[in-house]
Design a protein around this motif. Structure first.
Motif, short mmCIF file in Angstrom:
data_model
loop_
_atom_site.label_atom_id
_atom_site.label_comp_id
_atom_site.label_asym_id
_atom_site.label_seq_id
_atom_site.Cartn_x
_atom_site.Cartn_y
_atom_site.Cartn_z
N UNK A 431 -6.59 2.48 -26.36
CA UNK A 431 -5.30 2.34 -27.04
C UNK A 431 -5.44 1.99 -28.51
N UNK A 432 -6.53 1.35 -28.91
CA UNK A 432 -6.61 0.79 -30.26
C UNK A 432 -7.77 1.31 -31.09
N UNK A 433 -8.47 2.35 -30.66
CA UNK A 433 -9.64 2.78 -31.41
C UNK A 433 -9.28 3.23 -32.82
N UNK A 434 -8.09 3.75 -33.02
CA UNK A 434 -7.73 4.24 -34.35
C UNK A 434 -7.46 3.12 -35.35
N UNK A 435 -7.41 1.88 -34.89
CA UNK A 435 -7.09 0.77 -35.79
C UNK A 435 -8.37 0.07 -36.26
N UNK A 436 -9.34 0.86 -36.63
CA UNK A 436 -10.65 0.28 -36.93
C UNK A 436 -10.62 -0.66 -38.13
N UNK A 437 -9.66 -0.51 -39.04
CA UNK A 437 -9.64 -1.35 -40.22
C UNK A 437 -9.17 -2.78 -39.92
#
Length: 617
Positions: A431-437
């Protein structure tokens, strides 16, 4: 002489009433030059209209808007072009339209603290962070919409709300979100033409709006280095790039309606409403001593007595020729000239430093992607990442990173070694891989031809070295030519990580097939950047960022990326450029109870759309 005369005219318009106690008055000629709103518009009338691209864009000006209302009785309305559907979510997994409606609720709660009741959304899609106004314009006005659809809605809203003042964001390109740039450009143009009956004439002839010319145009100027303390509200400054006057509103003013609380504190309370953006992690209390609180600065771009096309601000050297400008800056200069505000383009393109470069050695055997740099797998030099944004690393144990490259046939291998003292929050791999920053992560950016003007023609991957539940690393693509999980968007890409126990850092190893890049690779001009995101907390907010090429907006500006030379690499002959896939999902005002209620109360149609003509027409 002409330039000095212009400055005097603008200052006369700004200060005839005086800037008293940090309160910014309307232009001196407002009372006699601007007609009183008619009965058909008074429900929607606002004295000041702020135009932003996303919820929270107004947050750094709420102290000023609140003071104008409390001390001068001036109402403020907000136009938000999108609902920030493409932004991050620090507290949940909602994305797209669902996130947009949450962010609308946050914005309405935030601006309410400054006495703002009306927020008008244009229902345009928000997408990933870009520095390109032209790309943003293309997304906001995608066919079958007319090319001027967003502009027409802004003009309609000015005619519907009859503001005396329009406040925009900074339209300049460097280190500015493309959405902010484009919202400002559109608002500047709408300011210029809303009073012209020939502009979108159907709004006048069919919808029965009246042409409306606001008195003054302001731009937020958060980068202005003026004095602090109460005196900043009386300071007469000028923008160093344009020479235009800059006026300040002191955030240390005590609010009568909030029991003497400073407007800096009220603004902090409002900003913390944006929990999805991580702003709730800001300290609840403003600790800066009142006498050291700053002003909120605004540049006066135009008022009623501004000449239509004054001379550009004098500079120490000659202006660069158009041929010396990179495409994004040349586009901005052309726009500024069309707006008869050529001075806005002064110094717009910075003096970019030399880009770093390195040769990528070819290796006889392909590295094993296991998170460990084996012997002879990366024979090239270790390239040090240096401070880019946020807090500086306290020491080498706090955060330190180097990167190595190698190539085997058509595959690029990247090995990143990170020293870190505190493990960040472990996000969910699905669910959260795209929020790496938002936590500890590595980002790799590649521009195959070395000539991109924005990241829509590049490859970018964000990699979490560890995830929730010990699920190992995850990788995705974001803010590039094609977004989504790497398993779907980057076939053949492989990722591995090794995390130390006890924790002292990690390493990330990646194989990237060059044929998955959005165009054929130029072996002499492959542009790249490697970035580190370091978080020492569990609240999903980052603290430190490092980069191989750390200038400006290092993750989003291909102009600053370094060069990877690939000796001996011959690209395949059949590799056409791929068109970008950009999210188009936008929350709709028709799905928002608050927007529906506002439309009934003000009479302004949803999304700045056309209103029905009176019956019988």
């Amino acid at each position: 002489m002409l330039r000095r005369g212009l400055r005097q005219v603008l200052w006369t318009g700004c200060t005839a009433l005086g800037v008293v106690g940090g309160v910014l008055p309307l232009a001196a000629d407002t009372a006699r030059a601007v007609p009183v709103p008619t009965a058909s518009t008074e429900r929607a009338h606002t004295d000041v209209l702020f135009v932003g691209a996303h919820p929270d864009d107004e947050s750094s000006s709420l102290a000023a808007f609140g003071q104008w209302r409390e001390r001068q009785g001036l109402s403020t309305g907000v136009v938000t072009v999108t609902r920030g559907e493409g932004g991050g979510n620090a507290v949940g997994t909602e994305e797209g339209a669902a996130l947009g409606l949450i962010r609308e609720g946050e914005e309405r709660e935030a601006v309410r603290r400054a006495g703002i009741r009306n927020v008008f959304y244009l229902d345009k899609p928000d997408f990933w962070y870009t520095l390109s106004a032209p790309l943003t314009a293309a997304v906001w006005n995608r066919p079958p919409q007319p090319p001027a659809d967003t502009l027409s809605r802004l003009v309609r809203l000015i005619r519907a709300t009859t503001p005396r003042e329009v406040v925009v964001m900074d339209p300049r390109p460097f280190r500015q979100h493309g959405g902010h740039q484009e919202a400002a450009r559109l608002a500047v143009e709408a300011f210029r033409i809303a009073g012209d009956p020939k502009a979108f004439p159907e709004q006048i002839t069919r919808e029965k709006y009246a042409a409306w010319k606001p008195s003054r145009l302001l731009a937020t100027n958060g980068g202005f280095l003026g004095p602090v303390g109460e005196a900043c509200g009386r300071y007469r400054g000028s923008d160093p790039h344009t020479g235009l006057p800059v006026i300040g509103v002191w955030t240390g003013t005590a609010s009568r309606g909030h029991h003497g609380t400073t407007w800096a504190q009220i603004e902090r309370d409002a900003t913390r409403e944006y929990v999805t953006q991580g702003f709730a992690s800001l300290p609840p209390k403003v600790e800066t001593p009142r006498e050291k609180l700053p002003c909120e600065w605004f540049t006066v771009l135009a008022d009623r007595r501004t000449p239509p096309a004054p001379a550009a601000h004098d500079q120490s050297g000659p202006l660069p020729r158009d041929s010396q400008l990179r495409p994004l800056y040349a586009d901005f200069r052309a726009w500024a000239r069309r707006m008869r505000m050529p001075w806005l383009a002064n110094d717009a393109q910075p003096d970019y430093p030399a880009n770093p470069s390195t040769d990528v050695p070819a290796v006889a055997e392909a590295p094993v992607v296991d998170g460990v740099a084996g012997p002879q797998e990366y024979p090239g030099p270790a390239l040090r990442l240096t401070h880019w944004e946020g807090a500086r690393c306290a020491d080498q144990k706090d955060c330190a990173t180097d990167v190595r490259f190698s190539r085997r046939a058509g595959d690029l291998y990247v090995f990143v070694r990170v020293t870190d003292d505190v493990k960040g929050y472990a996000l969910d791999a699905v669910a959260d891989c795209k929020r790496h920053w938002r936590t500890d992560a590595v980002e790799i950016a590649l521009d195959p031809r070395g000539r991109s003007d924005d990241t829509s023609t590049t490859f970018k991957t964000g990699i979490l070295p560890f995830t929730k539940g010990g699920s190992g690393p995850c990788a995705e693509r974001d803010a590039d030519n094609r977004q989504g999980p790497a398993s779907r968007t980057a076939p053949g890409m492989a990722v591995a990580s090794a995390v130390t126990d006890p924790y002292r850092g990690y390493s990330v190893e990646v194989r990237i097939p060059l044929d998955i890049l959005p165009a054929s690779v130029d072996p002499d001009r492959l542009a790249a950047n490697v970035l580190l995101y370091d978080s020492d907390t569990a609240d999903r907010t980052g603290q430190t960022r490092l980069a191989w090429s750390p200038y400006g907006s290092a993750q989003a500006d291909p102009y600053v990326w370094g060069t990877l030379r690939l000796p001996g690499y011959v690209p395949p002959p059949d590799h056409p450029a791929q068109p970008a896939r950009i999210p188009q999902e936008a929350a709709r005002s028709s799905d928002s109870k608050a927007s529906l209620e506002q439309a009934r109360r003000t009479g302004v149609p949803l999304a700045g759309g056309p209103r029905r003509p009176p019956e019988g027409d």
